[in-house]
Motif scaffolding. Structure first.
Motif, PDB file in Angstrom:
ATOM      1  N   THR A  75       0.763  -1.292   0.041  1.00 30.04           N
ATOM      2  CA  THR A  75      -0.008   0.053  -0.116  1.00 30.04           C
ATOM      3  C   THR A  75       0.908   1.393   0.022  1.00 30.04           C
ATOM      4  O   THR A  75       1.780   1.519   0.562  1.00 30.04           O
ATOM      5  CB  THR A  75      -1.053  -0.057   1.017  1.00 30.04           C
ATOM      6  N   THR A  77       0.751   5.159   0.085  1.00 26.71           N
ATOM      7  CA  THR A  77      -0.438   6.559   0.588  1.00 26.71           C
ATOM      8  C   THR A  77       0.608   7.592   0.606  1.00 26.71           C
ATOM      9  O   THR A  77       1.775   7.640   1.082  1.00 26.71           O
ATOM     10  CB  THR A  77      -0.834   6.254   1.955  1.00 26.71           C
ATOM     11  N   SER A 102      -4.338   6.909  -2.028  1.00 27.42           N
ATOM     12  CA  SER A 102      -3.763   5.521  -1.423  1.00 27.42           C
ATOM     13  C   SER A 102      -4.113   4.621  -2.493  1.00 27.42           C
ATOM     14  O   SER A 102      -5.147   4.575  -3.107  1.00 27.42           O
ATOM     15  CB  SER A 102      -4.675   5.159   0.048  1.00 27.42           C
ATOM     16  N   ARG A 103      -3.153   3.609  -2.739  1.00 23.70           N
ATOM     17  CA  ARG A 103      -3.307   2.680  -3.752  1.00 23.70           C
ATOM     18  C   ARG A 103      -2.734   1.294  -3.212  1.00 23.70           C
ATOM     19  O   ARG A 103      -1.632   1.366  -2.599  1.00 23.70           O
ATOM     20  CB  ARG A 103      -2.799   3.130  -5.024  1.00 23.70           C
ATOM     21  N   THR A 104      -3.271   0.019  -3.295  1.00 25.36           N
ATOM     22  CA  THR A 104      -2.686  -0.977  -2.873  1.00 25.36           C
ATOM     23  C   THR A 104      -2.609  -1.875  -4.014  1.00 25.36           C
ATOM     24  O   THR A 104      -3.510  -2.249  -5.063  1.00 25.36           O
ATOM     25  CB  THR A 104      -3.685  -1.726  -1.767  1.00 25.36           C
TER      26      THR A 104
END
Length: 157
Positions: A75, A77, A102-104
């Motif tokens: 993740t 952020t 935010s990206r996972t």
């Protein structure tokens, strides 16, 4: 005296299409408002030994960026704050986005914290994820050519 203007339906349809296009573009782009989602540009590529994620994060201090690995998920952020300055300048358009991003991403099974390296330089965050070594199947030798023993008797093949 009134002037007559010839009605041209094709021109009216084109004008309506233009207005609808401007309206829809405004909805997507936010008409300059900053309450829309902030999504930085991302490149992902793979080499023989690693997967690399590169994100454009210009103007963001390093302490506002977080990279976390948890249960097979990476993740990223970042937060960009809008600065309020009192001035006599007039602003007509705000296009830069602010807020939290935010990206996972899923990572290969077996990746540990020591396999992840992050580097932030010139406004670009590069996260390198080393691929874990794949376990190779073990070859098991089948028989040795000797006979099988059945109740005290030997049988030759």
């Amino acid at each position: 005296m009134a002037t007559l203007v010839r009605w041209q339906p094709v021109r009216e349809i084109a004008a309506l299409q233009n207005e609808m296009s401007r309206f829809m573009t405004g909805l997507i782009e936010g008409n300059g408002r900053t309450n829309q989602a902030w999504v930085p540009a991302l490149d992902v590529w793979e080499t023989e030994s690693e997967i690399v994620y590169a994100l454009d994060l210009p103007g963001i201090p390093e302490d506002e960026i977080s990279v976390e690995l948890d249960d097979g998920a990476l993740t990223i952020t970042a937060a960009r704050e809008r600065t309020q300055e009192d001035s006599d300048e007039r602003f007509y358009r705000f296009e830069r986005r602010y807020g939290t991003y935010s990206r996972t991403f899923g990572v290969p099974q077996g990746v540990t914290e020591s396999d992840v390296k992050a580097e932030y330089k010139n406004g670009v965050l590069e996260v390198h994820v080393r691929k874990p070594e794949q376990t190779k199947p073990k070859r098991i030798q089948v028989g040795s050519g000797a006979g099988l023993a059945i109740e005290g008797k030997s049988e030759q093949k």
